[in-house]
Scaffold this motif. Structure first.
Motif, PDB file in Angstrom:
ATOM      1  N   GLY A  35       0.878  -1.299  -0.027  1.00  0.00           N
ATOM      2  CA  GLY A  35       0.097   0.058   0.255  1.00  0.00           C
ATOM      3  C   GLY A  35       0.657   1.248   0.100  1.00  0.00           C
ATOM      4  N   TRP A  36       0.061   2.423  -0.374  1.00  0.00           N
ATOM      5  CA  TRP A  36       0.715   3.671  -0.150  1.00  0.00           C
ATOM      6  C   TRP A  36       0.055   4.374   0.940  1.00  0.00           C
ATOM      7  N   TYR A  37       0.631   5.058   1.682  1.00  0.00           N
ATOM      8  CA  TYR A  37       0.151   6.007   2.914  1.00  0.00           C
ATOM      9  C   TYR A  37       0.643   7.426   2.419  1.00  0.00           C
ATOM     10  N   ARG A  38       0.225   8.499   2.908  1.00  0.00           N
ATOM     11  CA  ARG A  38       0.706   9.837   2.953  1.00  0.00           C
ATOM     12  C   ARG A  38       0.439  10.408   4.005  1.00  0.00           C
ATOM     13  N   GLN A  39       1.485  11.485   4.563  1.00  0.00           N
ATOM     14  CA  GLN A  39       1.322  12.339   5.777  1.00  0.00           C
ATOM     15  C   GLN A  39       1.718  13.826   5.412  1.00  0.00           C
ATOM     16  N   ALA A  40       0.799  14.516   5.621  1.00  0.00           N
ATOM     17  CA  ALA A  40       1.017  16.076   5.296  1.00  0.00           C
ATOM     18  C   ALA A  40       1.554  16.782   6.598  1.00  0.00           C
ATOM     19  N   PRO A  41       2.051  17.792   6.566  1.00  0.00           N
ATOM     20  CA  PRO A  41       2.320  18.485   7.847  1.00  0.00           C
ATOM     21  C   PRO A  41       1.128  18.708   8.487  1.00  0.00           C
ATOM     22  N   ALA A  49      -4.044   4.065  -0.850  1.00  0.00           N
ATOM     23  CA  ALA A  49      -4.393   3.138  -1.806  1.00  0.00           C
ATOM     24  C   ALA A  49      -3.758   1.734  -1.404  1.00  0.00           C
ATOM     25  N   ALA A  50      -4.451   0.550  -1.366  1.00  0.00           N
ATOM     26  CA  ALA A  50      -3.515  -0.603  -1.136  1.00  0.00           C
ATOM     27  C   ALA A  50      -4.077  -1.599  -2.254  1.00  0.00           C
ATOM     28  N   ILE A  51      -3.281  -2.910  -2.324  1.00  0.00           N
ATOM     29  CA  ILE A  51      -3.615  -3.696  -3.347  1.00  0.00           C
ATOM     30  C   ILE A  51      -3.227  -5.061  -2.712  1.00  0.00           C
ATOM     31  N   THR A  52      -4.055  -6.155  -2.915  1.00  0.00           N
ATOM     32  CA  THR A  52      -3.649  -7.393  -2.420  1.00  0.00           C
ATOM     33  C   THR A  52      -2.882  -8.196  -3.335  1.00  0.00           C
ATOM     34  N   ASP A  53      -2.133  -9.212  -2.911  1.00  0.00           N
ATOM     35  CA  ASP A  53      -1.277 -10.113  -3.815  1.00  0.00           C
ATOM     36  C   ASP A  53      -2.067 -10.496  -5.050  1.00  0.00           C
ATOM     37  N   GLY A  54      -3.525 -10.579  -4.895  1.00  0.00           N
ATOM     38  CA  GLY A  54      -4.606 -11.229  -6.000  1.00  0.00           C
ATOM     39  C   GLY A  54      -4.672 -10.028  -6.873  1.00  0.00           C
ATOM     40  N   GLY A  55      -4.439  -8.986  -6.443  1.00  0.00           N
ATOM     41  CA  GLY A  55      -4.915  -7.293  -7.281  1.00  0.00           C
ATOM     42  C   GLY A  55      -6.048  -6.795  -6.951  1.00  0.00           C
ATOM     43  N   ALA A  56      -6.642  -7.087  -5.991  1.00  0.00           N
ATOM     44  CA  ALA A  56      -7.826  -6.339  -5.445  1.00  0.00           C
ATOM     45  C   ALA A  56      -7.166  -5.219  -4.959  1.00  0.00           C
ATOM     46  N   THR A  57      -7.916  -4.137  -5.315  1.00  0.00           N
ATOM     47  CA  THR A  57      -7.517  -2.581  -4.890  1.00  0.00           C
ATOM     48  C   THR A  57      -8.719  -1.906  -4.045  1.00  0.00           C
ATOM     49  N   ASN A  58      -8.061  -0.950  -3.317  1.00  0.00           N
ATOM     50  CA  ASN A  58      -9.080  -0.109  -2.753  1.00  0.00           C
ATOM     51  C   ASN A  58      -8.368   1.479  -2.406  1.00  0.00           C
ATOM     52  N   TYR A  59      -9.164   2.433  -2.523  1.00  0.00           N
ATOM     53  CA  TYR A  59      -8.689   3.814  -2.301  1.00  0.00           C
ATOM     54  C   TYR A  59      -9.275   4.612  -1.285  1.00  0.00           C
ATOM     55  N   ASN A  76       8.595  -7.579  -7.076  1.00  0.00           N
ATOM     56  CA  ASN A  76       8.448  -7.247  -5.759  1.00  0.00           C
ATOM     57  C   ASN A  76       8.241  -5.623  -5.715  1.00  0.00           C
ATOM     58  N   THR A  77       7.428  -4.988  -6.362  1.00  0.00           N
ATOM     59  CA  THR A  77       7.450  -3.628  -6.625  1.00  0.00           C
ATOM     60  C   THR A  77       6.027  -3.230  -6.844  1.00  0.00           C
ATOM     61  N   VAL A  78       5.485  -2.080  -5.980  1.00  0.00           N
ATOM     62  CA  VAL A  78       4.339  -1.624  -6.217  1.00  0.00           C
ATOM     63  C   VAL A  78       4.395  -0.105  -6.568  1.00  0.00           C
ATOM     64  N   TYR A  79       3.474   0.341  -7.531  1.00  0.00           N
ATOM     65  CA  TYR A  79       3.448   1.555  -8.050  1.00  0.00           C
ATOM     66  C   TYR A  79       2.141   2.360  -7.541  1.00  0.00           C
ATOM     67  N   LEU A  80       2.183   3.827  -7.942  1.00  0.00           N
ATOM     68  CA  LEU A  80       1.118   4.596  -7.795  1.00  0.00           C
ATOM     69  C   LEU A  80       1.313   5.699  -8.662  1.00  0.00           C
ATOM     70  N   GLN A  81       0.336   5.682  -9.740  1.00  0.00           N
ATOM     71  CA  GLN A  81       0.184   6.566 -10.724  1.00  0.00           C
ATOM     72  C   GLN A  81      -0.706   7.433 -10.292  1.00  0.00           C
ATOM     73  N   MET A  82      -0.306   8.960 -10.289  1.00  0.00           N
ATOM     74  CA  MET A  82      -1.118   9.893  -9.635  1.00  0.00           C
ATOM     75  C   MET A  82      -1.215  10.930 -10.807  1.00  0.00           C
ATOM     76  N   ASN A  83      -2.627  11.057 -11.200  1.00  0.00           N
ATOM     77  CA  ASN A  83      -3.105  11.968 -12.202  1.00  0.00           C
ATOM     78  C   ASN A  83      -3.986  13.099 -11.614  1.00  0.00           C
ATOM     79  N   TYR A  93       4.981  10.388   0.760  1.00  0.00           N
ATOM     80  CA  TYR A  93       4.256   9.388   0.562  1.00  0.00           C
ATOM     81  C   TYR A  93       5.040   8.025   0.995  1.00  0.00           C
ATOM     82  N   TYR A  94       4.471   7.116   1.673  1.00  0.00           N
ATOM     83  CA  TYR A  94       5.106   6.101   2.140  1.00  0.00           C
ATOM     84  C   TYR A  94       4.761   4.873   1.621  1.00  0.00           C
ATOM     85  N   CYS A  95       5.547   3.913   1.224  1.00  0.00           N
ATOM     86  CA  CYS A  95       4.803   2.499   0.947  1.00  0.00           C
ATOM     87  C   CYS A  95       5.053   1.458   1.994  1.00  0.00           C
ATOM     88  N   ASN A  96       4.013   0.712   2.060  1.00  0.00           N
ATOM     89  CA  ASN A  96       4.003  -0.275   3.281  1.00  0.00           C
ATOM     90  C   ASN A  96       3.951  -1.727   2.533  1.00  0.00           C
TER      91      ASN A  96
END
Length: 122
Positions: A35-41, A49-59, A76-83, A93-96
């Motif tokens: 998953g990806w987390y974020r922390q603003a000041p 956003a998070a994704i399981t090993d099976g590809g299910a996602t939530n935002y 072993n890589t996760v991506y976050l495309q931000m548009n 932004y932190y990955c987990n």
């Protein structure tokens, strides 16, 4: 053990795009959710956003329709495309990842990356 290394942050104008990457390395036997987390000041860290090993996602609602999480299990890589980025997306932004590794006796452990700064500003 296991390391997560993020890349791809930076400064972008409102409406622009960025792609974050997070690669896990080490004695990895398997990775479950990522998953990806974020922390603003001044704010708490939140799940973006998070994704399981099976590809299910939530935002989180604020990024639905603008951000896309994906993963390459072979790398072993996760991506976050931000548009359509907005100033309120500015944060570190932190990955987990939930990882089973050699020596964990089958248990999965949470690992965090070091964080990458995303700044959306004109």
């Amino acid at each position: 053990q296991v390391q997560l290394v993020e890349s791809g942050g930076g400064l972008v104008q409102p409406g622009g795009s960025l792609r974050l990457s997070c690669a896990a390395s080490g004695s990895i036997l398997g990775i479950n959710a990522m998953g990806w987390y974020r922390q603003a000041p001044g704010k708490q860290r939140e799940l973006v956003a998070a994704i399981t090993d099976g590809g299910a996602t939530n935002y989180v609602d604020s990024v639905k329709g603008r951000f896309t999480i994906s993963r390459d299990n072979a790398k072993n890589t996760v991506y976050l495309q931000m548009n359509r980025l907005k100033p309120e997306d500015t944060a570190v932004y932190y990955c987990n990842a939930d990882v089973v590794y050699e020596g964990s006796t089958g248990m999965k452990y949470h690992f965090w990356g070091q964080g990458t700064q995303v700044t959306v500003s004109s």
